[in-house]
Design a protein around this motif. Structure first.
Motif, PDB file in Angstrom:
ATOM      1  N   UNK A   1       0.838  -1.196   0.000  1.00 33.42           N
ATOM      2  CA  UNK A   1       0.000   0.000   0.000  1.00 33.42           C
ATOM      3  C   UNK A   1       0.866   1.237   0.000  1.00 33.42           C
ATOM      4  N   UNK A   2       0.257   2.370  -0.318  1.00 29.07           N
ATOM      5  CA  UNK A   2       0.990   3.631  -0.354  1.00 29.07           C
ATOM      6  C   UNK A   2       1.414   4.061   1.043  1.00 29.07           C
ATOM      7  N   UNK A   3       2.356   4.971   1.118  1.00 32.66           N
ATOM      8  CA  UNK A   3       2.737   5.560   2.404  1.00 32.66           C
ATOM      9  C   UNK A   3       1.520   6.216   3.041  1.00 32.66           C
ATOM     10  N   UNK A   4       1.332   5.975   4.332  1.00 35.77           N
ATOM     11  CA  UNK A   4       0.194   6.550   5.031  1.00 35.77           C
ATOM     12  C   UNK A   4      -1.083   5.751   4.906  1.00 35.77           C
ATOM     13  N   UNK A   5      -1.021   4.585   4.285  1.00 35.59           N
ATOM     14  CA  UNK A   5      -2.240   3.797   4.074  1.00 35.59           C
ATOM     15  C   UNK A   5      -2.657   3.012   5.313  1.00 35.59           C
ATOM     16  N   UNK A   6      -1.736   2.848   6.287  1.00 30.47           N
ATOM     17  CA  UNK A   6      -2.062   2.109   7.508  1.00 30.47           C
ATOM     18  C   UNK A   6      -1.246   0.850   7.702  1.00 30.47           C
ATOM     19  N   UNK A   7      -0.293   0.582   6.802  1.00 28.33           N
ATOM     20  CA  UNK A   7       0.487  -0.662   6.868  1.00 28.33           C
ATOM     21  C   UNK A   7       1.278  -0.783   8.169  1.00 28.33           C
ATOM     22  N   UNK A   8       2.044   0.259   8.474  1.00 33.17           N
ATOM     23  CA  UNK A   8       2.896   0.203   9.667  1.00 33.17           C
ATOM     24  C   UNK A   8       2.070   0.214  10.944  1.00 33.17           C
TER      25      UNK A   8
END
Length: 221
Positions: free
Chosen positions: A41-48
């Protein structure tokens, strides 16, 4: 198959100044025991955020989170700390090795912290598998980026965890070293039958997984 990680309608917001940022929205997912899942997913999508909550490093605002069938929201901080020490191995993009300690001591550090006696044979086997046994008395600043990531993988396996959470483990590496690191992660999974969840932007790395899921605006796409 039993679920190693399960999120049910999890929500998480962060506050920046006067603004609320929603990282996860009614987020639900199951990762089976022994499964290798890549999260994209893109940066800021919630992955981390997903990875931090799965690793008990952060609490959700609402929803339920289960690790190996235990609802972690109901555990004390001490209990969650014990889960991190005994059951979860972390691999980070930045390696996070302690520069003043040898490779051996860096790998043993999770055991030192939890006051466990290192299993010498197991650690020797792990360091041999990642090709760092002969370098065990060296220090991190004597190693290349790829070698430091190998040490980080060995450290993640030190306590024989059931779950490995990896956050962009190849992000700082060149293509060939990154592929080598991915092969080591897969080898670890095969030998120790671990559940692996890996956040990555790299489709080449993601293709090593059994399943690729994409997070967009805090939801599974």
């Amino acid at each position: 198959m039993k679920a190693a990680i399960q999120f049910k309608n999890v929500n998480k917001k962060y506050r920046f100044g006067q603004k609320n940022i929603t990282a996860l929205r009614n987020f639900s997912i199951e990762v089976e025991e022994g499964e290798f899942v890549a999260i994209m997913g893109r940066s800021g999508s919630g992955k981390s955020t997903f990875l931090k909550i799965a690793g008990t490093l952060e609490k959700p605002d609402s929803g339920e989170v289960f690790l190996n069938g235990r609802e972690i929201n109901k555990l004390t901080e001490k209990q969650k700390c014990k889960i991190r020490q005994k059951h979860i191995g972390f691999v980070f993009q930045q390696y996070q090795l302690l520069q003043e300690y040898t490779i051996w001591d860096n790998v043993c550090m999770p055991l030192y912290i939890s006051h466990d006696t290192p299993d010498y044979q197991h650690l020797q086997h792990v360091l041999q598998r990642v090709g760092m046994w002969e370098r065990r008395m060296d220090y991190p600043d004597q190693l290349s980026g790829g070698e430091q990531q190998r040490v980080a993988i060995a450290r993640a396996m030190a306590a024989k965890p059931e779950i490995i959470l990896a956050d962009e483990p190849t992000g700082n590496l060149d293509y060939y070293t990154g592929q080598e690191v991915m092969q080591m992660i897969c080898m670890s999974r095969e030998i120790y039958r671990q559940t692996i969840v890996m956040v990555t932007h790299d489709i080449e790395s993601a293709n090593y997984a059994d399943r690729i899921v994409t997070i967009e605006d805090g939801r599974l796409r």
